[in-house]
Scaffold this active site. Structure first.
Site, PDB file in Angstrom:
ATOM      1  N   CYS A  32       0.827  -1.215   0.000  1.00 31.26           N
ATOM      2  CA  CYS A  32       0.000   0.000   0.000  1.00 31.26           C
ATOM      3  C   CYS A  32       0.859   1.263   0.000  1.00 31.26           C
ATOM      4  O   CYS A  32       1.535   1.556   0.983  1.00 31.26           O
ATOM      5  CB  CYS A  32      -0.905  -0.058   1.237  1.00 31.26           C
ATOM      6  SG  CYS A  32      -1.709   1.481   1.653  1.00 31.26           S
ATOM      7  N   CYS A  35      -0.033   3.889   2.668  1.00 29.18           N
ATOM      8  CA  CYS A  35       0.387   3.447   4.008  1.00 29.18           C
ATOM      9  C   CYS A  35       1.786   3.973   4.320  1.00 29.18           C
ATOM     10  O   CYS A  35       2.076   4.351   5.457  1.00 29.18           O
ATOM     11  CB  CYS A  35       0.372   1.925   4.125  1.00 29.18           C
ATOM     12  SG  CYS A  35      -1.287   1.208   4.001  1.00 29.18           S
TER      13      CYS A  35
END
Length: 107
Positions: A32, A35
């Site tokens: 991700c 993230c």
């Protein structure tokens, strides 16, 4: 050194529901991109709010039970627990100031 505690499904109950103070759960994934942008803010919160908040980090792929229990639909995701209740949640990237405001409103 960050005071973020890395957990998996096996530790969720103990680290979140049995905690003696509010817990911010950070759901993330290694694949991700957003993230990676949020992680430094999570570490900052863990270091600067440690007197009133516990911060745990849970990778979603190996921990499907906790993901389902918290209704996580995308990452990064945040769930703030207080007395075993989700009192605040956020999905998607979040800036440090937004994150601070979310926490300050509930702590």
């Amino acid at each position: 050194m960050s005071s973020v505690i890395e957990i998996a499904d096996e530790q969720f109950e103990q680290e979140v529901f049995e905690a003696d103070k509010p817990v911010l759960v950070y759901f993330w994934a290694s694949w991700c991109g957003p993230c990676r942008l949020v992680s430094p803010s999570i570490n900052w919160i863990a270091d600067n709010y440690s007197d009133r908040l516990k911060v745990v980090k849970l990778e979603i792929d190996p921990s499907p039970t906790s993901v389902a229990k918290c209704n996580v639909e995308g990452v990064p995701a945040l769930r703030l627990f207080n007395n075993n209740e989700i009192v605040a949640s956020h999905e998607g990237a979040i800036g440090k100031q937004q994150l601070q405001k979310m926490l300050d409103d509930h702590l």
